[in-house]
Structures are given as structure tokens and as C-alpha cells.
Design an enzyme around this catalytic site. Structure first.
Site, PDB file in Angstrom:
ATOM      1  N   LEU A  23       0.876  -1.173   0.000  1.00 25.76           N
ATOM      2  CA  LEU A  23       0.000   0.000   0.000  1.00 25.76           C
ATOM      3  C   LEU A  23       0.909   1.217   0.000  1.00 25.76           C
ATOM      4  O   LEU A  23       2.002   1.186   0.595  1.00 25.76           O
ATOM      5  CB  LEU A  23      -0.887   0.000   1.256  1.00 25.76           C
ATOM      6  CG  LEU A  23      -1.938  -1.119   1.366  1.00 25.76           C
ATOM      7  CD1 LEU A  23      -2.672  -1.042   2.695  1.00 25.76           C
ATOM      8  CD2 LEU A  23      -2.939  -1.041   0.211  1.00 25.76           C
ATOM      9  N   ASP A  24       0.457   2.306  -0.631  1.00 30.60           N
ATOM     10  CA  ASP A  24       1.242   3.539  -0.627  1.00 30.60           C
ATOM     11  C   ASP A  24       1.394   4.060   0.802  1.00 30.60           C
ATOM     12  O   ASP A  24       0.577   3.735   1.665  1.00 30.60           O
ATOM     13  CB  ASP A  24       0.536   4.616  -1.463  1.00 30.60           C
ATOM     14  CG  ASP A  24       0.420   4.202  -2.918  1.00 30.60           C
ATOM     15  OD1 ASP A  24       1.241   3.393  -3.384  1.00 30.60           O
ATOM     16  OD2 ASP A  24      -0.517   4.698  -3.588  1.00 30.60           O
ATOM     17  N   PHE A  25       2.370   4.923   0.997  1.00 29.54           N
ATOM     18  CA  PHE A  25       2.636   5.394   2.375  1.00 29.54           C
ATOM     19  C   PHE A  25       1.403   6.074   2.981  1.00 29.54           C
ATOM     20  O   PHE A  25       1.161   5.989   4.184  1.00 29.54           O
ATOM     21  CB  PHE A  25       3.858   6.330   2.415  1.00 29.54           C
ATOM     22  CG  PHE A  25       3.553   7.752   2.040  1.00 29.54           C
ATOM     23  CD1 PHE A  25       3.537   8.157   0.720  1.00 29.54           C
ATOM     24  CD2 PHE A  25       3.237   8.689   3.023  1.00 29.54           C
ATOM     25  CE1 PHE A  25       3.220   9.464   0.375  1.00 29.54           C
ATOM     26  CE2 PHE A  25       2.915  10.001   2.690  1.00 29.54           C
ATOM     27  CZ  PHE A  25       2.905  10.381   1.353  1.00 29.54           C
ATOM     28  N   LYS A  56      -5.268   5.167  -7.584  1.00 27.87           N
ATOM     29  CA  LYS A  56      -5.075   6.612  -7.782  1.00 27.87           C
ATOM     30  C   LYS A  56      -5.026   6.937  -9.275  1.00 27.87           C
ATOM     31  O   LYS A  56      -5.613   7.919  -9.727  1.00 27.87           O
ATOM     32  CB  LYS A  56      -3.780   7.066  -7.108  1.00 27.87           C
ATOM     33  CG  LYS A  56      -3.868   7.035  -5.590  1.00 27.87           C
ATOM     34  CD  LYS A  56      -2.552   7.408  -4.949  1.00 27.87           C
ATOM     35  CE  LYS A  56      -2.655   7.294  -3.432  1.00 27.87           C
ATOM     36  NZ  LYS A  56      -1.357   7.293  -2.768  1.00 27.87           N
TER      37      LYS A  56
END
Ligand code: URA
Length: 244
Positions: A106-108, A192
């Protein structure tokens, strides 16, 4: 039933340090086996249902580690991070010692459910798109979400690095600015980029479900829990497309 193994080997397999260190833990009276102080690191012990206590902390024996973690924002899913601390810094040390990895990333700034394991085959199974395992993301957007955008996500969008379109397998509008979207693949920044491709943006991203396993409501950000066979079964069930 699994063959009994020496306590020293068991401790080593669970990530408590080198064989020598594990042996010293026993000699230092820092290990209990099913509530009883252990004396001999060579003692053979049955692993089924085994509860260790090491340096005052209870530890269930698991031959392989399968855990669900609620990722907080501002952590990176990497052992070698660049700008933010690592999710692994929030886990007990034995997990890192036994080489656990995130199942995908997962992205930060993304929050929610991530699986972590030291079973390479499981990680591969869970990440291959062939298995059709859906992941549900709750998306909050700055711009209102329109039916046209949802139709576009469902019919497939082309991202800039790949001519193959990617699809939402299901979408459920949760509010003017909130959408639950299921995807099966796990391309780089996929959600995104899909939202940007349909003319909106992601302000917040939170993963709530993998397969049929839902992020437990009582698992707070930064907390983890063991996954048991019934949870693993839910995880490998492919997504029901009509039911986000
Ligand atoms: N898609 C994204 O864009 N980011 C994530 O963290 C997960 C899926």
C-alpha cells in the site's frame, strides 16, 4: 500430528534469534512452554496448540506466519524505506527476524488491511491476478463522483504505461465524494491512477477487504492479528462482483 521438535529449534523458527541465543534464553529462565518454565533447550516439544512465553510475552507457535495488519498512514511497506518509517517497525521483532513480507504494497498514505507473511507460496498465490482475488478500497475524492466516472471505471481505463485496460470489478457509491471500488490486479498506484484517468482524484484511500476477509472493526491502526485457517479460506475466495 507434527513430530515434536527441540525447544531451541522451535524458538529459532519463530524468530527469537540464533539457535545459540534461543538456547541462552532458556538457560536464563526466560522461556515458558504452555505456562511451565522451561529448563532444557533440547527438550522435544509438540508444536500443536503450543503457547510459548518469551521474556514475559506470550507467543503462539505458528509454523508459518500469516497476519492481518491495519496499516496507519505515513508508513512505508518496505524494509528499506526512503521517507517514512517502515510498517515492520510496528510489528514484534520475531516477525522481522523470520523474514515476513507484505503481500503486495500500500502507498505510504494509504490505510487499511494488509497481509503479512513468511510463506512465499502464499504471497505469490495472493498476488497473482489469475486467482481473481478482489481487493476493496474506500476512496474519498475532492470532486463529486459521477455515474459517468463509475461507468468508465467498470468498462475499463487505459493507464499511461500499459495499453491493456484495467477494470473495476465492482463499484458502490458511498456518498457524493466516496466510492468503494473492487479491483483484482495490483498495478503500481492503480486506484489513484484509475481515478485520475476518469477525471477525479483520490484524497484518501483505505483498503477494507481482501477476498471475503474484512478488516476487523476492532483492529485499530497499527495493530496486527494472527490469521487462522478459517480466515485464510475467506482470503482465497474470489470476489463476488455484485457485492462490494
Ligand atoms: N492503489 C493505489 O493507488 N494505492 C494503493 O496504496 C493501493 C492501490
Amino acid at each position: 500430528m507434527a513430530k515434536p521438535i527441540s525447544l531451541e529449534k522451535i524458538l529459532f523458527s519463530q524468530g527469537f534469534g540464533t539457535r545459540r541465543y534461543c538456547s541462552d534464553l532458556v538457560y536464563a529462565d526466560l522461556v515458558k512452554v504452555n505456562g511451565v518454565l522451561a529448563e532444557d533447550p533440547e527438550e522435544r516439544i509438540a508444536t500443536e496448540g503450543l503457547i510459548l512465553n518469551v521474556e514475559g510475552r506470550n507467543w503462539e507457535f505458528h509454523e508459518k506466519a500469516y497476519i492481518a495488519f491495519h496499516k496507519p498512514p505515513n508508513y512505508e511497506c518496505s524494509h528499506k524505506t526512503t521517507h517514512h518509517p517502515s510498517v515492520y517497525s510496528l510489528l514484534p521483532k520475531p516477525f522481522v527476524e523470520r523474514g515476513v513480507q507484505c503481500v503486495g504494497r500500500l502507498d505510504f498514505d494509504t490505510t487499511g488491511l494488509i497481509l503479512i507473511s513468511d510463506d512465499g507460496q502464499f504471497i505469490h498465490r495472493m498476488t497473482t491476478p489469475k486467482k481473481n482475488i478482489g481487493k476493496v478500497y474506500e476512496i474519498t475524492t475532492p470532486e463529486p463522483i459521477t455515474q459517468k466516472q463509475i461507468d468508465h471505471l467498470l468498462s475499463g481505463v487505459v493507464l499511461d504505461d500499459d495499453p491493456e485496460p484495467c477494470f473495476a470489478s465492482a463499484c458502490k457509491q458511498l456518498g457524493d465524494h466516496a466510492l468503494a471500488m473492487t479491483i483484482v490486479e495490483g498495478r503500481y498506484h492503480q486506484v489513484k491512477r484509475m481515478m485520475a484517468a476518469v477525471g477525479n482524484h483520490v484524497a484518501k484511500l483505505h483498503r477494507t477487504k481482501i477476498g471475503q476477509y474484512i478488516l476487523p472493526a476492532d483492529l485499530a491502526e497499527g495493530e496486527w492479528r494472527w490469521l487462522y485457517p478459517e480466515d485464510l479460506q475467506k482470503l482465497s475466495k474470489s470476489v463476488e462482483v455484485s457485492n462490494v
